[in-house]
Design a protein around this motif. Structure first.
Motif, short mmCIF file in Angstrom:
data_model
loop_
_atom_site.label_atom_id
_atom_site.label_comp_id
_atom_site.label_asym_id
_atom_site.label_seq_id
_atom_site.Cartn_x
_atom_site.Cartn_y
_atom_site.Cartn_z
N THR A 283 -3.24 8.41 -4.49
CA THR A 283 -2.82 7.03 -4.23
C THR A 283 -2.76 6.77 -2.73
O THR A 283 -3.26 5.74 -2.25
CB THR A 283 -1.45 6.76 -4.88
OG1 THR A 283 -1.55 6.95 -6.30
CG2 THR A 283 -0.98 5.34 -4.61
N ALA A 284 -2.16 7.70 -1.99
CA ALA A 284 -2.04 7.52 -0.54
C ALA A 284 -3.40 7.51 0.13
O ALA A 284 -3.63 6.79 1.11
CB ALA A 284 -1.17 8.64 0.04
N GLU A 285 -4.35 8.28 -0.40
CA GLU A 285 -5.69 8.33 0.18
C GLU A 285 -6.46 7.04 -0.07
O GLU A 285 -7.25 6.60 0.77
CB GLU A 285 -6.47 9.52 -0.41
CG GLU A 285 -7.86 9.69 0.18
CD GLU A 285 -8.60 10.87 -0.43
OE1 GLU A 285 -9.77 11.09 -0.06
OE2 GLU A 285 -8.01 11.58 -1.27
N GLY B 142 -1.56 2.13 -8.29
CA GLY B 142 -1.82 3.50 -7.83
C GLY B 142 -2.32 4.34 -8.99
O GLY B 142 -2.68 3.82 -10.05
N THR C 54 -4.17 1.71 1.67
CA THR C 54 -3.70 1.65 3.05
C THR C 54 -3.08 0.28 3.30
O THR C 54 -3.79 -0.73 3.31
CB THR C 54 -4.87 1.87 4.04
OG1 THR C 54 -5.47 3.15 3.79
CG2 THR C 54 -4.39 1.80 5.48
N GLU D 105 0.37 11.14 -6.26
CA GLU D 105 0.74 10.47 -5.01
C GLU D 105 -0.30 10.70 -3.92
O GLU D 105 -0.57 9.81 -3.11
CB GLU D 105 2.11 10.96 -4.55
CG GLU D 105 3.25 10.55 -5.48
CD GLU D 105 4.60 11.02 -4.96
OE1 GLU D 105 4.63 11.61 -3.84
OE2 GLU D 105 5.62 10.80 -5.64
#
Length: 573
Positions: free
Chosen positions: A437-439, A429, A442, A434
């Motif tokens: 990283t989340a974007e 990441g 998946t 965060e």
């Protein structure tokens, strides 16, 4: 003398598939298993970068780094890295997990500093040596290192941050004691005790899941992000090029690892992941890295001849300049066995030019990788590259590929979608981010932002999603148009981008830099594109630039810097 033809296996996809299957079978050198996180990992080999570099001690007096008249053998390098690692853990009190910034040009001591951090269990943070003081300050605030390992050229750019934070620094290649006497908390590397060749690195515990590196993205679309790779990810990156080299050798009827160790001309800046792929491969084979202070094609020719360079690695632009310089000088590049490009998309005519001049003797190679993949994860080489020059090749055995549609569903072979990747060498990441990283991730898959297509197992990258031009509802892939322009003999460089249009939404514009003495007209260039591509892909505007096109440190066209001047020129027409 006629050029030897490769064995039939080199041109037989089924034979290469059998070679790959044999190399990855249970008990084979590159056996693969499914890890705890669901990703594929190499079953054998090192589990940390410390384990990887410790094996180089056995290479002894073999030359590792050559820079001008300065040489480091593997033994000298390992002793220097171990000594610095002990200094960082002893005198500085650093502990595993602390960040250590490495910021210098391609000095041999860059390698000493980076590997000292790994031997000490620190998280190495290689920073772009071309950055401005503002860019350095942003990254330093972001990663909060406890030590700076910098050269004298970079010291003024980090001095204000260091004085504000009190972080200590070791300076390499300082002009002299008087050059740093005004700074407190700084020592010259040259003033440290001479390395003890019999002393071991410090005793520290390093686990595969511990962070090994933070490497900042190029920032071509905004602020750079720190991509965090664990030791397990980085050792996966050390094995990927070895696997592809083994497939290449077996495909040519050779046994991997036989013959003299490679001698590689290093043109990538060490801070970039393309360089990691190169120096990992060289270290694993006991090879030598020949360094350049800055890129110069004529100097590259001289170094290749002087040191018997066998492997060249660089961005496509420098590879093309090398071939042009060799042609001008009548240099046959007799020692060269491989020409490898990365860091940016290679124009398909590059391999054709190489083959036309040198036949099958010099193996062409390219591939695909990102900061987030810790280096190259696909490779295209030899006859396969000559037959499919627009492809970046097959993925490594620990890299899974998905071509995804708008909702993440896998699309059939032959259809374009976003390239998603999953595997051992991917980062975990972004540092302290965060949301980013989340974007980007998946379900364990990394969304690259690149558009690609898979045919018969070969991956071809067609464009960045953000660069694709939508002209009247039709998709135009800039890389495709750029490849055709590069194929014109009088075009030295080309970039394609979209510009606003009141009815179509966007239309295609191209910026080209012509070869010296070229007399081709704009209409002739448009006609050249029209002979290969559909009419809607032909640039409506072709602008000739007298200056080199803006590129990043690793050869990527900086289209954000082109867009403003292009729009201004079009408005003035």
């Amino acid at each position: 003398m006629p050029h030897p033809e490769p064995p039939a296996t080199a041109q037989d996809p089924d034979a290469l598939a059998r070679i790959e299957a044999g190399l990855t079978a249970p008990g084979a050198p590159f056996a693969v298993v499914r890890g705890e996180q669901g990703t594929l990992v190499y079953e054998g080999g090192p589990r940390t970068l410390r384990e990887f570099v410790e094996t180089t001690w056995a290479l002894g007096d073999r030359p590792f780094l050559i820079a001008g008249e300065r040489r480091y053998s593997y033994a000298e390098f390992f002793a220097a890295a171990s000594s610095l690692a002990r200094h960082l853990t002893g005198s500085y009190g650093l502990r595993p997990g602390d960040r250590a910034v490495v910021a210098m040009r391609n000095h041999p001591e860059w390698q000493v500093a980076f590997w000292a951090a790994q031997l000490a269990g620190l998280v190495a943070v290689p920073l772009n040596s071309w950055w401005t003081e503002e860019e350095f300050t942003y990254a330093l605030d972001d990663c909060a290192p406890r030590v700076l390992l910098v050269d004298g050229e970079r010291l003024p750019k980090v001095a204000a941050w260091r004085e504000r934070t009190g972080v200590r620094a070791v300076v390499f290649h300082a002009a002299g004691p008087e050059g740093i006497e005004r700074y407190e908390g700084i020592e010259r590397y040259e003033d440290l005790p001479a390395p003890d060749p019999l002393a071991a690195p410090p005793e520290v515990e390093i686990r595969p899941e511990d962070d090994a590196t933070i490497i900042y993205t190029s920032g071509t679309t905004g602020r750079p992000k720190g991509a965090v790779a664990t030791h397990l990810a980085q050792v996966g990156a050390t094995v990927n090029p070895r696997f592809h080299a083994a497939v290449s050798a077996l495909g040519r009827g050779l046994f991997p690892g036989q013959g003299p160790a490679p001698v590689q001309l290093m043109t990538f800046p060490f801070f970039h992941v393309a360089a990691f792929t190169s120096f990992y491969a060289a270290m694993a084979a006991g090879g030598t890295l020949v360094l350049m202070r800055k890129w110069d094609a004529d100097e590259a020719l001289r170094l290749i001849g002087r040191h018997g360079v066998t492997h060249y690695a660089g961005v496509p632009a420098t590879a093309l300049q090398l071939l042009a310089a060799a042609e001008r000088a009548g240099d046959g590049l007799e020692s060269l066995l491989m020409l490898n490009t990365g860091g940016a998309a290679a124009p398909p005519d590059l391999v054709a030019r190489l083959t036309a001049r040198f036949g099958e003797r010099i193996e062409p190679r390219n591939g695909y990788g990102l900061t987030e993949t810790s280096g190259g994860v696909t490779a295209n080489f030899g006859a396969g590259y000559r037959n499919h020059p627009g492809s970046v090749g097959h993925p490594s055995p620990v890299t899974e590929v998905r071509i995804a549609g708008p909702t993440g569903e896998a699309v059939p072979d032959g259809e374009v979608g976003e390239l998603w990747l999953r595997g051992q060498s991917l980062v975990r990441g972004y540092w302290r981010d965060e949301a980013a990283t989340a974007e980007a991730f998946t379900g364990g898959w990394f969304r690259t932002g690149d558009l690609a297509v898979v045919r018969d197992g070969l991956v071809s990258v067609v464009d960045r999603i953000k660069d694709m031009v939508i002209r009247g509802g039709e998709n135009v892939y800039c890389v495709e148009v750029e490849a055709v322009l590069h194929g014109h003999p009088e075009v030295e460089d080309a970039a394609v981008l979209g510009v606003p249009h009141p009815l179509l939404g966007e239309e295609v514009a191209a910026v080209v830099r012509l070869s010296p003495g070229a007399e081709v007209s704009v209409e002739e260039l448009r006609a050249h594109v029209g002979r290969s591509l559909a009419a809607f892909k032909v640039p409506a505007h072709v602008l000739v630039s007298e200056e080199p096109l803006p590129r990043s440190a690793t050869g990527k066209i900086l289209k954000r810097e082109l867009r403003g001047p292009v729009l201004a020129r079009l408005e003035g027409e």
